[in-house]
Each structure stands twice: as structure tokens, then as C-alpha cells.
Enzyme design. Structure first.
Site, PDB file in Angstrom:
ATOM      1  N   ASP A 137      17.738  23.630   5.044  1.00 43.26           N
ATOM      2  CA  ASP A 137      18.059  24.107   6.382  1.00 43.26           C
ATOM      3  C   ASP A 137      17.385  23.166   7.387  1.00 43.26           C
ATOM      4  O   ASP A 137      16.559  22.325   7.032  1.00 43.26           O
ATOM      5  CB  ASP A 137      17.600  25.555   6.556  1.00 43.26           C
ATOM      6  CG  ASP A 137      18.504  26.334   7.495  1.00 43.26           C
ATOM      7  OD1 ASP A 137      19.058  25.732   8.430  1.00 43.26           O
ATOM      8  OD2 ASP A 137      18.647  27.557   7.295  1.00 43.26           O
ATOM      9  N   TRP A 138      17.723  23.337   8.653  1.00 45.87           N
ATOM     10  CA  TRP A 138      17.396  22.318   9.652  1.00 45.87           C
ATOM     11  C   TRP A 138      15.919  22.363  10.076  1.00 45.87           C
ATOM     12  O   TRP A 138      15.387  23.406  10.439  1.00 45.87           O
ATOM     13  CB  TRP A 138      18.293  22.521  10.859  1.00 45.87           C
ATOM     14  CG  TRP A 138      19.537  21.694  10.849  1.00 45.87           C
ATOM     15  CD1 TRP A 138      20.067  20.993  11.913  1.00 45.87           C
ATOM     16  CD2 TRP A 138      20.439  21.443   9.759  1.00 45.87           C
ATOM     17  NE1 TRP A 138      21.215  20.322  11.532  1.00 45.87           N
ATOM     18  CE2 TRP A 138      21.471  20.576  10.223  1.00 45.87           C
ATOM     19  CE3 TRP A 138      20.472  21.827   8.424  1.00 45.87           C
ATOM     20  CZ2 TRP A 138      22.503  20.107   9.426  1.00 45.87           C
ATOM     21  CZ3 TRP A 138      21.508  21.380   7.613  1.00 45.87           C
ATOM     22  CH2 TRP A 138      22.497  20.542   8.107  1.00 45.87           C
TER      23      TRP A 138
END
Length: 603
Positions: free
Chosen positions: A317-318
């Protein structure tokens, strides 16, 4: 280390052998021929998937200070990056396609001409919450995934995926950063709007259909690859808080149901999902290491790679590695459980966990330095580079990097696709209550041509169905549109994530009751979370729910022009006391819910 540098220098200066572009060769052979020519810097560029924006009028963008993004040239030419998550939307599909072709032309100008892979968060939802979904822009508009779950039709979900696939590929988007198949077992969690609800079986069925719609029977040149998330299930959040933020970093399993949250991923893997995204959260009180899932070797290698045999791409995820600034406010890396590590050490831990790509990061220079220092071998990079290159070849990006701009103007937002999305919006609407009037007739459906008092609906749209009046005292019926409640948080970005109490504010309840005391009243509530409707349902003529539906879709249902097919995709709790006692990992665990999963009336 000197051997690594000398080898990289030799590769960079050697003539390029273009045989990896020979489409008659097996993909595995093309990958090896390209990989053998890549410098360490070119390999490192594959490992980062950053956010990118459209420039004005579909041009390539310069730096974006609001999101802290460099310009496109720096990404592609200077950093050698070839994977991007595109934010926002251009005005038309034609502009988006033109932008994509300019981006691919820039990539083609580099030494090896490795094409770009463009990804996106969901774009097709009729939703104004950018924390959960991107703006639809020129695309057809559908209910949120939770609304598709309310319809309970796997064939419709697969058709949606196929339509979205056609619109995505027309503008060059080849990776969907979805579906989100977390189980919505914590009623307060802000991300459940993009899930398929609380039930493991329904989520498994619809998640697999979604993947088939985007990818087809197998991944190929007409496919959009799906990055299914958030492994191993992001729903069991402590107190319902989201791990985008430090106060929501813990995932807890007081009911011992860790394995249950894997069920939808088993169905997704069976359906052939090409990619997997682990979530930010860190498991607490399980057999797994108590660090965020993207750093978690026991989960990524032990569970996903070894137990399930997954050999596709795993992307974090970011923003797990680097601190950032978002909208002028500090936004620390989501390095839960490893906050004490430096960005360098975090990057090494992610690689050692078995991950292939860093989402939301753009620091290939650091990865190059890590390899040159001997902390990670180039052979380890090659393992992931093969997966990342393989997908580019399988998707046909080397053979057809450009899209047909004129075709994009026809496909994106076509009348057929728009109509299908609007039909799904109408179908997803869920009628929760429908009381009888003094004459003994149910409030719904409403006759057309009534005098309408509306709140939350544009008067010009309501005017297509009746005569809009200024006050409830003048009306035959009132229609009030509201949204599930949420708490205001400290920063702008936090407020994209609707979290906290599910109780309506006193002033909202009093307003509804005051209107209902004067005129028969219909309340429509956007259920991006399971709102507590207990103070409302006994006071009004009818309560309906939507999950992303425009005003005409709602009014078509209320006036009987369309049939609602929606059934609740989760329980609606009766009180916050019940919510707070709910075990976050256990489905259907709120005591005495007001409405059960599957409830919905027909008209």
C-alpha cells in the site's frame, strides 16, 4: 561492490539487443533477454509505483506541490520509473488517451524503451468521497462496491468489470488497484464502502466475478490486471480506526477469526488475480509478526507465497517507507511496528518480506545504493523484476503501447455503459421501511406530480417528478437525503475517511422529526457505513438506503418507475453500545441489530 558497478556500466554502454521485442518468442524468453541488458538503475525503476497527475488539457504534468509530486520527465527519464497510479481525471476519454500516448512516447525515448504501466484506484463509483474512490470523470457511473453487493448478482458484477475494463483499456489504464475484498466486520471502519460487505461467502463470490470481468479467463492483451486488496483482510481494525493513521495501526482478532478473513482471497487467487496488495495494519495477538503487513515476511512469504503458492506481483500500500507532506500537512510513513527503522532499513525489510513493488514511493536511488552496498543482492531484485516485466509483456504493452484516441472518445462513457451504470444505481437502492398512511396505503411508491419538499436534492431535478415547494407545510411529501454520520478529524486528509461514531447528531434527528411531524416524510441515507437509524425509523413514513446513486435514480425508485433490488450487505446496528461490544473480526456480531444482513423490501 565494484563488480556490481562495473557490470552495470558495461550494460549501459553495450548496444541494445532489440530481440526482446520479438512477439513470436515466449514471454519468459523475452523477459530474460530484456533483464540481461538492464542496468541496476533500470531494474530499480521497476520497483516504484508513484502517483501521477494529468496536465492541463491532457498534457504531461509538471510538479504538483499539493501532493508533493515531481514532474513527469523526472519520473520517467531521470528516475527510470515505469509504473504510475494516475490521480484525478481529464475532461474526456479522448484527453486521457492522448495523455497516455504522450507518456508512452516519453518512456519509448529511454534507452530500453520499457513501456509504462498505468494503474488507478476505483473510478466508476457515484461517490464524492475521494478517500474511498476516485472521481468518475468521463466514465460510466455505478454504485460503490458495497452497492453491487446489495444487488447480489455475480453476473452483474462481472459485467461491470468487463465494462470498466473496456473503458480503462481505451485510455491506457492497465492495472486496477482493486477489488477490495476485506470483510466489513467492524461497523465503524471507514473503508468498507469499497468492499462487498460483511458476509464471507458473498464477498468471495462477487470478488471472483469482479476479477473475471477485468481480467477475462486469463491475463492477456485485452485485460486489466487486478491488484486485489488488502491481504490478509483489512476489516478487523481496532475501534474501527483506519491504519492510514497511527491511531488505527492495530488489527485485532478477539474472536479468533484471522482465517475467516482469508476466504475471499482464496476465491480471488482461484479466479487468477494478477496482483495482491497487503494492508497497512499490523496484526496483534496472532502467530504472525507484529509489524505492518507490507513488512511482514511471515504473511507475505509464509502465507501468501508458500501456503497459497502465489507467484504474481505483490505491491505495498502507498507510503510505507518515506515520510511525506500531503495538502500542506505532515503525513508520516505508515511504517507500523517498524517506526524506529530508517527509510533504508524499511525498504530492506519490505524486500526481505517478499514484496515486489513499493506503492506511493519514488526513490529508486536508495534501492540502487542498498544493492551496491551489498545489503540486498541484485539477484533478489531480479526475482521481482521478472514478475514486473512478465506482466508488461503479457498485457501486450511492449507490442501495443499506444491507444486509439478516437476510439477512446467512443468507448468511454458510451450511452450503453452509462445506462448500465444508472440501472445498477437504481437496482441497488434498498427499501428499509415503508409505513402506511392514514388512508391505509403504503407511503411508497409516490405518485408523480405531488408537491415535494426536498432537502439534499437539486430542485431542478426534483421538479421533473413533481412541484417543488419551499416548506414542508406546503408539501404532500418530504424527501430528505442524508449521509451516514462520521466524526470530524484534525486534518483535511483524515476527513476523507469517514470514521468514528455511527450515531446521527441531535440536530439531524431533530430536523428529520420536525419535518415528519408536518408531512409524510421519506428519508434516503447514503450507507457508506452502517448508520444507526434507531432514532429515525419510527418517526418517518419510509427509509431507504443508497450506496452511491444519483437523485434521478432515487426518484425513479420512489415513484415506482424502477424496482429496488437492494438487500443490506451488512447488519445495521441498533446502538453504539452494540457497536462498541462488537468483536472486530467476527461477522454479524452486533447484538440485536435494527436490520439484518439481507433485509430489503420490494415496492
Amino acid at each position: 561492490m565494484s563488480d556490481i558497478i562495473e557490470t552495470a556500466d558495461a550494460r549501459a554502454s553495450a548496444p541494445v539487443d532489440p530481440s526482446y521485442r520479438d512477439a513470436s518468442l515466449p514471454v519468459s524468453e523475452r523477459v530474460e533477454r530484456l533483464l540481461a541488458q538492464m542496468t541496476l538503475e533500470e531494474k530499480a525503476g521497476l520497483f516504484f509505483q508513484a502517483m501521477i497527475t494529468f496536465g492541463e488539457g491532457g498534457e504531461l504534468a509538471g510538479p504538483d506541490p499539493a501532493f508533493g509530486l515531481p514532474g513527469t520527465d523526472e519520473y520517467v527519464v531521470t528516475k527510470g520509473m515505469t509504473h504510475f497510479n494516475v490521480l484525478g481525471a481529464a475532461e474526456t476519454g479522448e484527453q486521457m488517451a492522448g495523455w497516455h500516448n504522450k507518456l508512452q512516447a516519453l518512456a519509448a525515448s529511454t534507452r530500453l524503451g520499457i513501456p509504462v504501466t498505468v494503474s488507478t484506484d476505483p473510478r466508476h463509483s457515484f461517490s464524492e468521497n475521494p478517500g474511498a474512490a476516485m472521481l468518475a470523470g468521463p466514465f460510466s457511473q455505478w454504485p460503490e462496491s458495497i452497492g453491487l453487493a446489495a444487488i447480489r448478482d455475480a453476473s452483474l458484477v462481472e459485467r461491470f468489470g468487463d465494462i470498466a475494463r473496456q473503458e480503462y483499456t481505451a485510455v491506457g489504464i492497465r492495472v486496477a488497484l482493486h477489488p477490495q475484498i476485506d470483510l466489513a466486520t467492524e461497523p465503524r471502519w471507514s473503508r468498507q464502502v469499497a468492499t462487498f460487505g460483511e458476509d464471507p461467502e458473498l464477498t468471495s463470490q462477487l470478488g471472483a466475478a469482479y476479477i473475471r470481468g477485468f481480467q477475462g479467463g486469463e491475463l492477456g492483451p485485452e485485460s486489466v490486471a487486478t491488484m486485489t486488496k488488502h491481504f490478509p483482510g483489512g476489516g478487523p481494525q481496532k475501534d474501527g480506526e483506519d491504519p492510514h493513521f497511527a491511531y488505527g495501526r492495530e488489527q485485532v482478532y478477539p474472536g479468533g477469526e484471522f482465517e475467516l478473513h482469508l476466504k475471499p482471497f482464496e476465491a480471488a487467487l482461484e479466479a487468477g488475480t494478477s496482483q495482491i496488495m497487503p494492508y497497512y495494519g499490523m496484526p496483534v495477538g496472532t502467530e504472525y509478526e507484529e509489524v505492518g503487513f507490507g513488512f511482514n515476511k511471515s504473511v507475505i512469504t509464509g502465507l501468501l507465497r508458500e501456503r497459497y503458492g502465489f507467484d504474481g506481483i505483490v505491491c505495498t500500500d502507498w507510503g510505507l517507507v518515506s515520510d511525506a507532506e500531503l495538502m500542506g500537512e505532515p503525513f508520516p510513513a505508515r511504517a507500523w511496528g517498524v517506526e524506529h527503522l530508517s527509510p533504508r532499513e524499511r525498504m530492506i525489510k519490505v524486500l526481505n518480506a517478499g514484496v515486489d513493488q513499493f506503492g506511493g514511493e519514488s526513490n529508486p536511488e536508495l534501492l540502487v545504493d542498498i544493492v551496491r552496498s551489498g545489503e540486498v543482492s541484485e539477484e533478489r531484485l531480479d526475482v521481482s523484476a521478472r514478475r514486473l516485466l512478465r506482466e508488461k509483456f503479457v498485457l501486450g504493452l511492449f507490442d501495443r503501447p499506444f491507444v486509439d484516441v478516437e476510439r477512446a472518445s467512443v468507448v468511454v462513457g458510451s450511452a450503453e455503459f452509462v445506462a448500465a451504470g444508472e440501472a445498477a444505481q437504481r437496482a441497488s437502492i434498498t427499501v428499509l421501511t415503508n409505513s402506511s398512511t392514514e388512508a391505509g396505503m403504503p407511503v411508497l411508491p409516490l405518485a408523480r406530480g405531488l408537491r415535494l419538499y426536498v432537502d439534499g436534492i437539486a430542485p431542478e431535478i426534483a421538479g421533473e417528478y413533481g412541484t417543488v415547494v419551499e416548506s414542508e407545510a406546503e408539501a404532500d411529501v418530504a424527501i430528505l437525503r442524508i449521509q451516514a454520520p462520521y466524526e470530524q478529524r484534525a486534518t483535511m486528509f483524515e476527513n476523507f475517511f469517514h470514521a468514528g461514531s455511527l450515531d446521527f447528531a441531535d440536530e439531524v434527528v431533530e430536523h428529520i422529526r420536525s419535518v415528519a411531524a408536518v408531512v409524510p416524510t421519506v428519508v434516503d441515507v447514503l450507507l457508506d457505513r452502517p448508520a444507526i437509524l434507531t432514532p429515525i425509523v419510527g418517526e418517518v413514513g419510509a427509509v431507504v438506503a443508497n450506496y452511491g446513486a444519483n437523485a434521478r435514480a432515487l426518484l425513479d425508485v420512489l415513484t415506482g418507475a424502477a424496482q429496488p433490488r437492494g438487500r443490506l450487505p451488512f447488519d445495521l446496528p441498533s446502538s453504539m453500545v452494540a457497536v462498541e461490544a462488537n468483536r472486530p473480526d467476527v461477522p454479524f456480531d452486533t447484538k440485536d441489530p435494527l436490520f439484518r444482513f439481507g433485509h430489503g423490501l420490494t415496492l
